[in-house]
Design an enzyme around this catalytic site. Structure first.
Site, PDB file in Angstrom:
ATOM      1  N   ASP B 263       0.861  -1.178   0.000  1.00  0.00           N
ATOM      2  CA  ASP B 263       0.000   0.000   0.000  1.00  0.00           C
ATOM      3  C   ASP B 263       0.902   1.235   0.000  1.00  0.00           C
ATOM      4  O   ASP B 263       1.008   1.929   0.999  1.00  0.00           O
ATOM      5  CB  ASP B 263      -0.899  -0.035   1.254  1.00  0.00           C
ATOM      6  N   SER B 271      -4.623   8.374  -4.953  1.00  0.00           N
ATOM      7  CA  SER B 271      -5.957   7.801  -5.099  1.00  0.00           C
ATOM      8  C   SER B 271      -7.014   8.691  -4.454  1.00  0.00           C
ATOM      9  O   SER B 271      -8.041   9.019  -5.059  1.00  0.00           O
ATOM     10  CB  SER B 271      -5.950   6.409  -4.460  1.00  0.00           C
TER      11      SER B 271
END
Lengths: 508, 508
Positions: B263, B271
């Site tokens: 991540d 994002s």
């Protein structure tokens, strides 16, 4: 984390090849198993198991049945009316190891083994393998990790054993025209009384691999038993390693490295040494060509890479010599399977040929011969030369051709070369100052090599040759006029051969 | 490098979903185009184009025809008897950019744009996307690259525009029970007179996303026009962003990050901010929960991440506040869609509830209200509290439910909770010293959340509570007895709630 059940389905094969194992399942069944598109499962039949990825359908297959791709059907020995167990694998066994590496930790031997097992079992997806390879670019394998990788790659695959001491030679490649070197080196080494069951790869990015070139003259897709038989009979092979299941993880890695256009060193060393260990090689000579457009650009880098080979070979108990060779232009005059086979065959029959080809093949052969201890260091190349000049190299090569099912009496003029040709001429009088390996490779491949065996390039001039305006520089061969044109487009876009006159520049 | 032709094929759709675009082609046609299994092509119909990967067959489709997967057929608007052009793409446009990054160079704005375009067009394979994401772990995006990434992600996707100033709040997640915070914060913010058209995601790894939880009460799969309509009518939405095509590269990245269990921070920031820019957000509050089992483990790390958000938002001209919140245990008492919807609804109706839930929702709402400049810094939370306690939050929430097609008069006791339950009791008298976020999440998901809306966990005690032996600690809910059992297996393996007595240890 929860208990995961295996569910059984009546399975048949479907004629679809998408480059990975798939299992097509009705979406109702998939939902019950908690499986979405492209989720990972383990397929189980008896004691056999393969990883595969789910494809969903509403109509192609009813509930209770599945369709599997060809490789799965073969690996699991699927028969009619057989059932296959499908087991979800939300977390692959190698997950923890991969996570460790992605978070800056080293993999231990067991973790590396599990990772390679998952790669070969088809349990890991391209994304995960790409992550492992990409991690190596930024965070090189340690020598312990590399050693563990080599051992795991060998372990998870087949091995071929020979009764005598096994010798071999291997080039890391990257220079066009190199595939034919082994065609001369191997029979020379064998003629010195050494066993050299060489297996090699087909071209991945070059115009020809040794296997492609040898295939012009004989069968190369030998089974393990055939390799042992040929080695017993003539004490040398020039075979293709692709179907022998030696370190099978390598093919999967190479496929993804190619897609990403990356070539991590440690992975390359692992690939080469793992295949050699699997072939029982006791003594190895590695060739590292160095040149501006070769894989290795300078001597310092070559030394570092050589060190890696030497230390790892020592840990594997393998005798090794590393030859750093000139890779600044193509080897010999040809690039492409049939053209290279022709050049090597002609050189062996006539006992002379392009200096860069003959010198390289005999130097490598000499180093291998020295590894046997039969000749003193520095004497190998002369022993090799006398074998070559006596015609024994050619005699042995004929034996190898015959043992591998080819015609030993074939002559270089018999080989089928592409009928569409174009010759590029020198635009000015001058000297050839540079030949671009990458451009030669691109031209030969555009012309159709290695798949079109007769396609490739013939160099009329090499670096240092003086040429007059209009002299031929290179001829391109292809079996297709369209491909010849594509090759020409590349040749005009780049300057594969540079001719420079004395007058460099005129100031105002 | 060579000229590559587009060849046309009569195309039909095939009912197979493998998680990527495929085109099934007869192997004779494929050979002519030089295409192997899993090679990349561009499919072209009129002015539309999609990337896809080749699947080979001998029998499923004759020469001259192809079969394409559903998404391709939809994207290209495939009709009966339509032809599709197939063009090999040996080297994707973003190849050079990806190579630069894999060799330690930074991507410029154009290169980042090309990369994201190839991701969204389906031109890049999983391996290439995984390499890009993995590169970020070792070689973080620079702030310039991050800015370029955000802009490219916005540009290659849809945007929704509103006439008034747009406010929003967003949590980076990672703490179970957090999905319900927005259900209270959003109507509170809207009641303060601000426009907050919130879109959120479904759960990826948590027991419930805000979209999953809101879906218990109303429709969330609104079209862009419906979102604008609801926002115009009630000045707030609680919608799902999944089908709005906002920064569509994100879904593709998330899918692969999840597979690799990585991540990268910069990717997460991109994002979040890209989706906000696409929704026209002018002012944003970001929530970063910090805790041992949260995404961010300590305050120092949270500060660094906050800095990244703040600097990037400034470059985008977006007003921002970052709230670093306590993420050491679940928020409120529930985890799972229906249980969380119930808890939030009950709190709004009764104007009181779990302190961690109410305080967090009102603090976030207060910060958003402060961003409007209508109240002084530090006063926002009191304004939010008075809105909440006056019942205006609940009134606004009812309006949102109704505008999104739900029943505004629904009460918390009406919501369908899993009928299979098990209550875990305190094994000793003592105090709750620790609740493990990761274990709570795993239990709720094993019980079926978020797909089984009624599945999840209810916590009877939280950290600091004193319990007697036999007191209930947590109740697990599921709609399936099998899944309840799986959840229990996990609960017994881990210790989701730790009760410690005064007596720690007795020495001999």
């Amino acid at each position: 984390m929860a208990h995961i059940e295996t569910k059984h389905f009546l399975a048949s094969e479907i004629d679809i090849d998408i480059g990975k194992n798939i299992v097509i399942m009705n979406e109702v069944d998939a939902r019950e198993l908690g499986l979405g598109p492209n989720t990972r499962v383990r397929l189980i039949k008896g004691d056999k198991t393969r990883g595969a990825f789910i494809a969903l359908t509403k109509t192609m297959v009813p509930q209770g049945k599945i369709l599997v791709s060809h490789d799965v059907a073969v690996d699991l020995r699927l028969g009619k009316e057989d059932t296959i167990g499908v087991k979800p694998v939300p977390v692959p066994p190698s997950f923890i190891g991969l996570q460790k590496r992605l978070h800056g930790q080293r993999l231990g031997q067991d973790e590396m083994y599990t990772l390679i097992k998952d790669v070969v079992d088809g349990i890991l997806s391209e994304a995960e393998i790409a992550a492992f390879l990409t991690s190596q670019i930024y965070y090189e394998l340690s020598e312990d990790e590399l050693n563990a990788l080599i051992k795991a790659m060998v372990e998870i695959g087949s091995k071929i054993e020979f009764e005598d001491t096994v010798y071999d030679e291997h080039s890391i490649g990257g220079v066009p025209g190199n595939s034919k070197v082994a065609l001369i080196a191997v029979p020379t080494i064998s003629s010195a009384g050494l066993l050299i069951p060489k297996t090699s790869s087909r071209a991945i990015t070059s115009p020809a691999g040794t296997a492609d070139t040898m295939e012009v003259l004989a069968r190369v897709d030998l089974t393990p038993d055939e390799i042992k038989e040929v080695a017993r009979k003539v004490r040398a092979t020039l075979a293709w390693g692709g179907k022998l299941n030696l370190a099978p993880a390598d093919d999967i890695f190479v496929n993804i490295e190619r897609k990403l256009s990356i070539d991590p060193w440690h992975q390359m060393v692992a690939s080469i040494l793992a295949k050699k260990v699997a072939m029982g090689v006791d003594n190895l000579v590695v060739d590292i060509p160095v040149g501006r457009k070769a894989k290795v650009k300078d001597l310092k880098t070559a030394d570092q890479l050589a060190g890696l080979f030497i230390r790892q070979a020592a840990r594997l108990g393998m005798g090794i010599r590393v030859a750093i060779t000139f890779g600044g232009q193509p080897i010999g005059r040809t690039a492409g399977p049939a053209l290279e086979a022709m050049e090597a065959l002609k050189a062996m029959i006539e006992r002379r040929g392009s200096k860069s080809l003959i010198e390289k093949a005999l130097s490598i052969a000499g180093l291998v011969i020295e590894l046997s201890g039969k000749v003193s260091p520095g004497q190998g190349v002369e022993v090799a030369r006398s074998i070559f000049e006596s015609g024994k190299t050619y005699e042995k090569f004929k034996q190898i051709i015959e043992a591998q099912g080819g015609n030993p009496d074939i002559k270089h003029d018999d080989l089928p070369i592409g009928s569409h040709t174009y010759t590029i001429e020198a635009p000015i009088e001058g000297a050839v100052t540079h030949i671009d390996n990458a451009a030669i490779t691109a031209i030969a491949r555009a012309a159709g090599a290695p798949f079109d065996k007769g396609a490739g390039v013939y160099l009329h001039a090499k670096i240092g040759y003086r040429v007059n305006r209009g002299d031929p520089l290179m001829t391109i061969y292809s079996s297709s006029s369209v491909r010849l044109q594509e090759a020409l487009n590349i040749a005009t876009r780049y300057s594969p051969i540079l001719v420079e006159g004395m007058l460099i520049k005129i100031l105002p």
